[in-house]
Scaffold this motif. Structure first.
Motif, PDB file in Angstrom:
ATOM      1  N   ARG A  90       0.854  -1.192   0.000  1.00 22.75           N
ATOM      2  CA  ARG A  90       0.000   0.000   0.000  1.00 22.75           C
ATOM      3  C   ARG A  90       0.888   1.240   0.000  1.00 22.75           C
ATOM      4  O   ARG A  90       1.838   1.330   0.776  1.00 22.75           O
ATOM      5  CB  ARG A  90      -0.936   0.005   1.207  1.00 22.75           C
ATOM      6  CG  ARG A  90      -1.874  -1.200   1.246  1.00 22.75           C
ATOM      7  CD  ARG A  90      -2.925  -1.077   2.337  1.00 22.75           C
ATOM      8  NE  ARG A  90      -3.806  -2.242   2.349  1.00 22.75           N
ATOM      9  CZ  ARG A  90      -4.893  -2.376   3.110  1.00 22.75           C
ATOM     10  NH1 ARG A  90      -5.249  -1.375   3.941  1.00 22.75           N
ATOM     11  NH2 ARG A  90      -5.634  -3.460   3.059  1.00 22.75           N
ATOM     12  N   VAL A 138       1.480   5.162   0.631  1.00 20.51           N
ATOM     13  CA  VAL A 138       0.969   6.252   1.463  1.00 20.51           C
ATOM     14  C   VAL A 138       1.676   7.544   1.069  1.00 20.51           C
ATOM     15  O   VAL A 138       2.901   7.649   1.166  1.00 20.51           O
ATOM     16  CB  VAL A 138       1.204   5.968   2.962  1.00 20.51           C
ATOM     17  CG1 VAL A 138       0.582   7.079   3.816  1.00 20.51           C
ATOM     18  CG2 VAL A 138       0.650   4.601   3.357  1.00 20.51           C
ATOM     19  N   LYS A 167      -3.644  -0.192  -3.791  1.00 18.34           N
ATOM     20  CA  LYS A 167      -4.174   0.588  -2.671  1.00 18.34           C
ATOM     21  C   LYS A 167      -3.371   1.875  -2.499  1.00 18.34           C
ATOM     22  O   LYS A 167      -2.211   1.856  -2.081  1.00 18.34           O
ATOM     23  CB  LYS A 167      -4.111  -0.252  -1.387  1.00 18.34           C
ATOM     24  CG  LYS A 167      -4.756   0.394  -0.182  1.00 18.34           C
ATOM     25  CD  LYS A 167      -6.270   0.429  -0.283  1.00 18.34           C
ATOM     26  CE  LYS A 167      -6.912   0.888   1.017  1.00 18.34           C
ATOM     27  NZ  LYS A 167      -8.379   0.902   0.937  1.00 18.34           N
ATOM     28  N   GLU A 189      -6.348   1.541   9.345  1.00 18.07           N
ATOM     29  CA  GLU A 189      -5.508   0.658   8.554  1.00 18.07           C
ATOM     30  C   GLU A 189      -5.131  -0.589   9.355  1.00 18.07           C
ATOM     31  O   GLU A 189      -5.033  -0.539  10.580  1.00 18.07           O
ATOM     32  CB  GLU A 189      -4.233   1.383   8.106  1.00 18.07           C
ATOM     33  CG  GLU A 189      -4.439   2.355   6.960  1.00 18.07           C
ATOM     34  CD  GLU A 189      -4.871   1.658   5.677  1.00 18.07           C
ATOM     35  OE1 GLU A 189      -4.138   0.781   5.179  1.00 18.07           O
ATOM     36  OE2 GLU A 189      -5.954   2.018   5.169  1.00 18.07           O
ATOM     37  N   SER A 226       0.686  -3.517  10.132  1.00 17.49           N
ATOM     38  CA  SER A 226       1.551  -3.536   8.961  1.00 17.49           C
ATOM     39  C   SER A 226       2.990  -3.268   9.346  1.00 17.49           C
ATOM     40  O   SER A 226       3.290  -2.864  10.476  1.00 17.49           O
ATOM     41  CB  SER A 226       1.094  -2.471   7.961  1.00 17.49           C
ATOM     42  OG  SER A 226       1.349  -1.169   8.488  1.00 17.49           O
ATOM     43  N   LYS A 270       5.748  -0.632   8.271  1.00 17.52           N
ATOM     44  CA  LYS A 270       5.744   0.693   7.649  1.00 17.52           C
ATOM     45  C   LYS A 270       7.174   1.087   7.303  1.00 17.52           C
ATOM     46  O   LYS A 270       8.023   1.192   8.182  1.00 17.52           O
ATOM     47  CB  LYS A 270       5.102   1.719   8.584  1.00 17.52           C
ATOM     48  CG  LYS A 270       3.677   1.375   8.984  1.00 17.52           C
ATOM     49  CD  LYS A 270       3.156   2.290  10.072  1.00 17.52           C
ATOM     50  CE  LYS A 270       1.789   1.833  10.529  1.00 17.52           C
ATOM     51  NZ  LYS A 270       1.825   0.463  11.170  1.00 17.52           N
ATOM     52  N   VAL A 277       0.324  -6.737   5.205  1.00 18.41           N
ATOM     53  CA  VAL A 277       0.359  -5.405   4.600  1.00 18.41           C
ATOM     54  C   VAL A 277       1.703  -4.739   4.859  1.00 18.41           C
ATOM     55  O   VAL A 277       2.230  -4.764   5.975  1.00 18.41           O
ATOM     56  CB  VAL A 277      -0.785  -4.528   5.146  1.00 18.41           C
ATOM     57  CG1 VAL A 277      -0.661  -3.091   4.623  1.00 18.41           C
ATOM     58  CG2 VAL A 277      -2.133  -5.113   4.744  1.00 18.41           C
ATOM     59  N   HIS A 292       3.218  -0.934   4.220  1.00 18.78           N
ATOM     60  CA  HIS A 292       2.976   0.450   3.815  1.00 18.78           C
ATOM     61  C   HIS A 292       4.295   1.093   3.402  1.00 18.78           C
ATOM     62  O   HIS A 292       5.251   1.113   4.185  1.00 18.78           O
ATOM     63  CB  HIS A 292       2.364   1.268   4.957  1.00 18.78           C
ATOM     64  CG  HIS A 292       0.930   0.960   5.245  1.00 18.78           C
ATOM     65  ND1 HIS A 292       0.519   0.218   6.331  1.00 18.78           N
ATOM     66  CD2 HIS A 292      -0.206   1.304   4.581  1.00 18.78           C
ATOM     67  CE1 HIS A 292      -0.803   0.115   6.332  1.00 18.78           C
ATOM     68  NE2 HIS A 292      -1.271   0.774   5.272  1.00 18.78           N
ATOM     69  N   ILE A 306       5.792   4.647   2.637  1.00 25.33           N
ATOM     70  CA  ILE A 306       5.353   5.994   2.994  1.00 25.33           C
ATOM     71  C   ILE A 306       6.285   7.034   2.370  1.00 25.33           C
ATOM     72  O   ILE A 306       7.510   6.950   2.503  1.00 25.33           O
ATOM     73  CB  ILE A 306       5.326   6.151   4.528  1.00 25.33           C
ATOM     74  CG1 ILE A 306       4.445   5.055   5.153  1.00 25.33           C
ATOM     75  CG2 ILE A 306       4.838   7.535   4.919  1.00 25.33           C
ATOM     76  CD1 ILE A 306       4.530   4.981   6.670  1.00 25.33           C
TER      77      ILE A 306
END
Length: 261
Positions: free
Chosen positions: A8, A10, A34, A75, A78, A80, A119, A121, A123
């Motif tokens: 995903r 971000v 996503k 969310e 995950s 990150k 997941v 993320h 970022i």
């Protein structure tokens, strides 16, 4: 990787909508769907759609959060990874390749056999100053994208593409099968066309001696150059036409030379 993963993206406090659209396009290239916008600083108009071009999925299905509290509340759990050129509190920034390798081999979430995707993320901060120290405190890892020139600052959309590419290089995925990468098979049973025989006849008419048994000669070299890419039926017809016409012209010239003597 012992378990599947879901990427995903971000984007935090993004300033320019075109970078959001271009990120959506990059996501479609790298198999991510996503897209999350955290406190975006721009409106999304037709410019974002134009930048997304053929990769509209992330843009159209985006999720918008007003704050990190909102993000964390909604969310799933995950890992990150924050992309930055500055160190987070108590966290050293390392090249993304090293970070992705560490996650794959050491993070407990990926050391178990499971069919449930975990997941991750990725970022990315705003275009002016990147992620702030407060943003980095929420990340599990801080990664940077190596550069090799004097300018270390990357365009946001380019950074997202490179970040996703680095992850795919490290963790894999179902690679896109391009039309040009498909094996072309030689057409079978083309009546009246024998490109190897025609090529050999043409060379003989040109005066080359092909009777000597050599692994490499003018015939083997040209055969490899002209036929190794498995030409299509149309290409074979064109090659045959050119060679046959050349053979006729050579024979006509030889006949003319005989009469003239």
């Amino acid at each position: 990787m012992k378990r599947p993963f879901e990427v995903r993206i971000v984007l935090v406090r993004t300033i320019y909508e075109r970078n959001i659209g271009a990120t959506s396009r990059a996501m479609s290239n790298m198999g991510a769907e996503k897209l999350i916008l955290l406190d975006p600083q721009c409106e999304l108009t037709y410019e974002a759609q134009q930048a997304a071009a053929t990769g509209q999925t992330g843009l159209q299905n985006r999720t918008v959060y007003s704050s990190w509290d909102d993000f964390l509340a909604k969310e799933p759990e995950s890992i990150k990874v924050a992309f930055t050129a500055r160190d987070g509190k108590g966290r050293q920034v390392r090249d993304m390749e090293e970070v992705f390798q560490d996650i794959a081999t050491k993070s407990p979430q990926f050391q178990i056999q499971s069919e449930v995707p975990y997941v991750v993320h990725l970022i990315f901060g705003p275009e002016d100053w990147g992620l702030a120290g407060e943003d980095l405190e929420l990340a599990n890892f801080c990664a940077c994208i190596p550069t090799f020139g004097e300018n270390w600052s990357l365009n946001l959309a380019q950074a997202t593409l490179l970040g996703m590419f680095g992850l795919r290089r490290a963790w894999g995925g179902d690679r896109t099968k391009l039309d040009g990468g498909k094996i072309r098979r030689a057409p079978q049973g083309i009546e009246g066309i024998n490109p190897e025989l025609t090529l050999k006849t043409w060379l003989e008419e040109m005066g080359f001696d092909l009777t000597r048994q050599r692994k490499i000669n003018v015939f083997t070299v040209l055969r490899r150059m002209l036929l190794q890419n498995t030409p299509t039926k149309k290409e074979l017809v064109i090659l045959e036409t050119v060679l046959q016409q050349s053979i006729r012209k050579l024979r006509e010239w030889k006949e003319f030379q005989k009469r003239d003597q």
